[in-house]
Design a protein around this motif. Structure first.
Motif, short mmCIF file in Angstrom:
data_model
loop_
_atom_site.label_atom_id
_atom_site.label_comp_id
_atom_site.label_asym_id
_atom_site.label_seq_id
_atom_site.Cartn_x
_atom_site.Cartn_y
_atom_site.Cartn_z
N ILE A 111 0.84 -1.21 0.00
CA ILE A 111 0.00 0.00 0.00
C ILE A 111 0.87 1.25 0.00
O ILE A 111 0.63 2.19 -0.77
CB ILE A 111 -0.97 -0.01 1.20
N LEU A 112 1.89 1.26 0.83
CA LEU A 112 2.80 2.41 0.87
C LEU A 112 3.49 2.61 -0.48
O LEU A 112 3.65 3.73 -0.95
CB LEU A 112 3.85 2.23 1.97
N HIS A 113 3.90 1.51 -1.10
CA HIS A 113 4.55 1.58 -2.40
C HIS A 113 3.60 2.16 -3.45
O HIS A 113 4.00 3.02 -4.26
CB HIS A 113 5.03 0.19 -2.81
N GLU A 114 2.35 1.71 -3.43
CA GLU A 114 1.36 2.22 -4.39
C GLU A 114 1.06 3.70 -4.16
O GLU A 114 0.70 4.41 -5.10
CB GLU A 114 0.07 1.41 -4.29
N GLU A 115 1.22 4.16 -2.93
CA GLU A 115 0.98 5.56 -2.62
C GLU A 115 2.20 6.44 -2.89
O GLU A 115 2.19 7.63 -2.62
CB GLU A 115 0.53 5.71 -1.16
N GLY A 116 3.26 5.83 -3.41
CA GLY A 116 4.42 6.61 -3.83
C GLY A 116 5.55 6.69 -2.84
O GLY A 116 6.48 7.47 -3.04
N GLU A 117 5.51 5.93 -1.78
CA GLU A 117 6.60 5.93 -0.80
C GLU A 117 7.80 5.19 -1.40
O GLU A 117 7.76 3.99 -1.59
CB GLU A 117 6.17 5.26 0.51
#
Length: 92
Positions: free
Chosen positions: A53-59
């Motif tokens: 989820i964090l990766h998909e949010e651009g983290e």
């Protein structure tokens, strides 16, 4: 204080709730090993899902972690099958 049964129903990820419920059933029935294994599996799956989820949010800082997880998940079957078949041939 919230009882354990209520906490099981509050698990954030709905996909993991059945796994956590099963861990709770194992705990209640006295199967400690099953409860531990299922709880560990649920925690790892939850951490991976949250990292995705964090990766998909651009983290950007979780990019390497996601790559490592995907690499490990993808290689598990291809590595395990030859090892298993090699052991069988060697033991006959």
């Amino acid at each position: 204080m919230i009882d354990l049964d209520e906490r099981v129903n509050r698990v954030f990820n709905p996909d993991l709730r059945p796994l956590v419920r099963e861990a709770y059933r194992c705990y209640v029935s006295g199967s400690a090993r099953g409860a531990i294994v299922l709880t560990r599996t649920a925690v790892c799956a939850d951490l991976i899902a949250k990292a995705q989820i964090l990766h998909e949010e651009g983290e950007s800082h979780v990019k390497d972690l996601i790559a490592d997880v995907e690499r490990a998940q993808g290689s598990a079957e291809s590595v395990a099958i030859p090892i298993c078949s090699t052991r069988r041939r060697g033991s006959s």
